[in-house]
Write an enzyme that holds these catalytic residues in place. Structure first.
Site, PDB file in Angstrom:
ATOM      1  N   GLU A 144       0.832  -1.203   0.000  1.00  0.00           N
ATOM      2  CA  GLU A 144       0.000   0.000   0.000  1.00  0.00           C
ATOM      3  C   GLU A 144       0.874   1.263   0.000  1.00  0.00           C
ATOM      4  OE1 GLU A 144      -2.630  -0.275   3.361  1.00  0.00           O
ATOM      5  OE2 GLU A 144      -3.692  -1.982   2.528  1.00  0.00           O
ATOM      6  N   HIS A 147      -0.363   4.244   2.257  1.00  0.00           N
ATOM      7  CA  HIS A 147      -0.524   4.113   3.713  1.00  0.00           C
ATOM      8  C   HIS A 147       0.763   4.508   4.433  1.00  0.00           C
ATOM      9  CE1 HIS A 147      -2.283   2.319   7.364  1.00  0.00           C
ATOM     10  NE2 HIS A 147      -1.033   1.967   7.638  1.00  0.00           N
TER      11      HIS A 147
END
Length: 184
Positions: A144, A147
């Protein structure tokens, strides 16, 4: 008549269960992950929230990014346990993106932020990779790129002369001045 070893171990196990503090490791206090409360949260531009210290650091980072021509747009910050549970249930059913179990996400603690970055070749991602550690943020989920978590105690500062990604900083050369050709 002495207790046989099996009876003795059962007796000790029973005593440890009934008398608090006698069980092995009972003196070790377990830290329970805390979720953020409303009094600890600060709203970011756009309406998302983070814990007070994480928000202050994120705002400083966003200001630095803006100075370099990069905008940091937050898509997710603090989540309640209920919001995290709903996201996790959608993920388990194959209806949503990857999500941590409730109680295991730093979004619930107000320490994680999802930022619009595009892919790992985008200017926004490259800026974050090069500068986020200076503000206590780091990427914690390899799959990700959006993130980022606020972990100031465990996020290493870059080595002198390098950025957070370990790349050398651009050298600051003094501006050149025009010189006259005196040979003519």
């Amino acid at each position: 008549m002495p207790f046989p070893p099996l009876r003795w171990s059962l007796f000790l196990a029973l005593v440890c269960l009934l008398v608090p503090g006698l069980a092995p490791g009972a003196d070790v206090k377990r830290k329970r992950a805390k979720t953020a409360t409303a009094k600890h949260l600060v709203a970011l531009p756009g309406g998302k929230s983070l814990r007070r210290d994480a928000a202050a650091s994120f705002l400083r980072m966003a200001t630095a990014a803006r100075g370099d021509g990069i905008g940091l747009w937050v898509t997710s910050g603090y989540r309640t346990r209920r919001e995290q549970r709903l996201l996790y249930e959608r993920y388990r059913k194959g209806l949503g993106p990857k999500a941590a179990r409730p109680g295991r996400s730093n979004h619930q603690r107000g320490l994680a932020v999802d930022v619009v970055v595009g892919d790992e070749e985008s200017p926004t991602y490259r800026w974050l990779a090069a500068n986020a550690c200076r503000h206590g943020f780091r990427r914690t989920v390899p799959s990700e790129p959006w993130h980022w978590e606020y972990r100031p105690r465990t996020t290493r500062a870059p080595a002198p002369g390098t950025d957070c990604a370990g790349q050398p900083l651009p050298s600051e050369e003094p501006p050149r001045t025009a010189t006259k050709d005196l040979s003519s």
